[in-house]
Motif scaffolding. Sequence first.
Motif, PDB file in Angstrom:
ATOM      1  N   ILE A 194       0.840  -1.201   0.000  1.00 57.61           N
ATOM      2  CA  ILE A 194       0.000   0.000   0.000  1.00 57.61           C
ATOM      3  C   ILE A 194       0.872   1.247   0.000  1.00 57.61           C
ATOM      4  N   GLY A 195       1.890   1.254   0.832  1.00 57.12           N
ATOM      5  CA  GLY A 195       2.806   2.403   0.867  1.00 57.12           C
ATOM      6  C   GLY A 195       3.492   2.627  -0.462  1.00 57.12           C
ATOM      7  N   LYS A 196       3.946   1.545  -1.085  1.00 55.88           N
ATOM      8  CA  LYS A 196       4.596   1.679  -2.399  1.00 55.88           C
ATOM      9  C   LYS A 196       3.592   2.130  -3.445  1.00 55.88           C
ATOM     10  N   GLY A 197       2.406   1.603  -3.386  1.00 59.05           N
ATOM     11  CA  GLY A 197       1.372   1.985  -4.349  1.00 59.05           C
ATOM     12  C   GLY A 197       0.990   3.449  -4.247  1.00 59.05           C
ATOM     13  N   LEU A 198       1.022   3.999  -3.064  1.00 57.76           N
ATOM     14  CA  LEU A 198       0.683   5.418  -2.896  1.00 57.76           C
ATOM     15  C   LEU A 198       1.755   6.346  -3.435  1.00 57.76           C
ATOM     16  N   THR A 199       2.976   5.855  -3.591  1.00 55.48           N
ATOM     17  CA  THR A 199       4.060   6.703  -4.082  1.00 55.48           C
ATOM     18  C   THR A 199       4.260   6.616  -5.594  1.00 55.48           C
ATOM     19  N   VAL A 200       3.620   5.647  -6.247  1.00 51.19           N
ATOM     20  CA  VAL A 200       3.786   5.459  -7.691  1.00 51.19           C
ATOM     21  C   VAL A 200       2.812   6.357  -8.437  1.00 51.19           C
ATOM     22  N   HIS A 201       3.347   7.131  -9.369  1.00 48.65           N
ATOM     23  CA  HIS A 201       2.490   8.016 -10.156  1.00 48.65           C
ATOM     24  C   HIS A 201       1.895   7.289 -11.355  1.00 48.65           C
ATOM     25  N   ARG A 202       2.693   6.440 -11.974  1.00 46.74           N
ATOM     26  CA  ARG A 202       2.225   5.688 -13.135  1.00 46.74           C
ATOM     27  C   ARG A 202       2.755   4.264 -13.012  1.00 46.74           C
ATOM     28  N   LEU A 203       1.864   3.324 -12.887  1.00 42.53           N
ATOM     29  CA  LEU A 203       2.256   1.936 -12.681  1.00 42.53           C
ATOM     30  C   LEU A 203       2.569   1.274 -14.019  1.00 42.53           C
TER      31      LEU A 203
ATOM     32  N   ASP B 110       7.536  -2.540 -13.253  1.00 42.68           N
ATOM     33  CA  ASP B 110       7.659  -2.166 -11.843  1.00 42.68           C
ATOM     34  C   ASP B 110       6.875  -3.120 -10.945  1.00 42.68           C
ATOM     35  N   ALA B 111       5.692  -3.495 -11.379  1.00 44.90           N
ATOM     36  CA  ALA B 111       4.883  -4.433 -10.596  1.00 44.90           C
ATOM     37  C   ALA B 111       5.574  -5.785 -10.504  1.00 44.90           C
ATOM     38  N   LEU B 112       6.172  -6.235 -11.595  1.00 37.53           N
ATOM     39  CA  LEU B 112       6.874  -7.513 -11.599  1.00 37.53           C
ATOM     40  C   LEU B 112       8.098  -7.480 -10.681  1.00 37.53           C
ATOM     41  N   LYS B 113       8.865  -6.394 -10.739  1.00 36.24           N
ATOM     42  CA  LYS B 113      10.044  -6.275  -9.865  1.00 36.24           C
ATOM     43  C   LYS B 113       9.642  -6.288  -8.395  1.00 36.24           C
ATOM     44  N   THR B 114       8.601  -5.551  -8.074  1.00 36.42           N
ATOM     45  CA  THR B 114       8.134  -5.513  -6.679  1.00 36.42           C
ATOM     46  C   THR B 114       7.681  -6.898  -6.230  1.00 36.42           C
ATOM     47  N   ALA B 115       6.941  -7.592  -7.081  1.00 36.71           N
ATOM     48  CA  ALA B 115       6.460  -8.931  -6.732  1.00 36.71           C
ATOM     49  C   ALA B 115       7.619  -9.898  -6.540  1.00 36.71           C
ATOM     50  N   LEU B 116       8.630  -9.805  -7.385  1.00 33.20           N
ATOM     51  CA  LEU B 116       9.785 -10.696  -7.250  1.00 33.20           C
ATOM     52  C   LEU B 116      10.578 -10.413  -5.985  1.00 33.20           C
ATOM     53  N   TRP B 117      10.728  -9.136  -5.629  1.00 36.41           N
ATOM     54  CA  TRP B 117      11.425  -8.798  -4.383  1.00 36.41           C
ATOM     55  C   TRP B 117      10.669  -9.338  -3.173  1.00 36.41           C
ATOM     56  N   PHE B 118       9.355  -9.084  -3.148  1.00 34.48           N
ATOM     57  CA  PHE B 118       8.560  -9.584  -2.023  1.00 34.48           C
ATOM     58  C   PHE B 118       8.593 -11.098  -1.961  1.00 34.48           C
ATOM     59  N   GLY B 119       8.348 -11.744  -3.096  1.00 32.66           N
ATOM     60  CA  GLY B 119       8.342 -13.202  -3.128  1.00 32.66           C
ATOM     61  C   GLY B 119       9.685 -13.795  -2.747  1.00 32.66           C
ATOM     62  N   GLY B 120      10.746 -13.165  -3.227  1.00 34.74           N
ATOM     63  CA  GLY B 120      12.085 -13.654  -2.903  1.00 34.74           C
ATOM     64  C   GLY B 120      12.372 -13.604  -1.416  1.00 34.74           C
TER      65      GLY B 120
END
Length: 62
Positions: free
Chosen positions: A20-29, A33-43
């Motif tokens: 949620i915090g990251k989503g609030l800071t992104v101006h254009r998704l 970017d979504a894939l990188k974030t998912a891979l970091w979290f999943g990793g």
Amino acid sequence: MLQTLLIAISVSMDAFAVSIGKGLTVHRLRGVDALKTALWFGGFQALFPLLGYFLQQRSQVM
């Protein structure tokens, strides 16, 4: 089993709050970017239990 369920819920709530915090800071998704974030979290979500398992195995040997 209950302890594992509670740990899983707490870890997922942590990831949800950070998302949620990251989503609030992104101006254009972008998809990249979504894939990188998912891979970091999943990793990291996969790394920490594995790290704990191997450290526990090592402590039993010593």
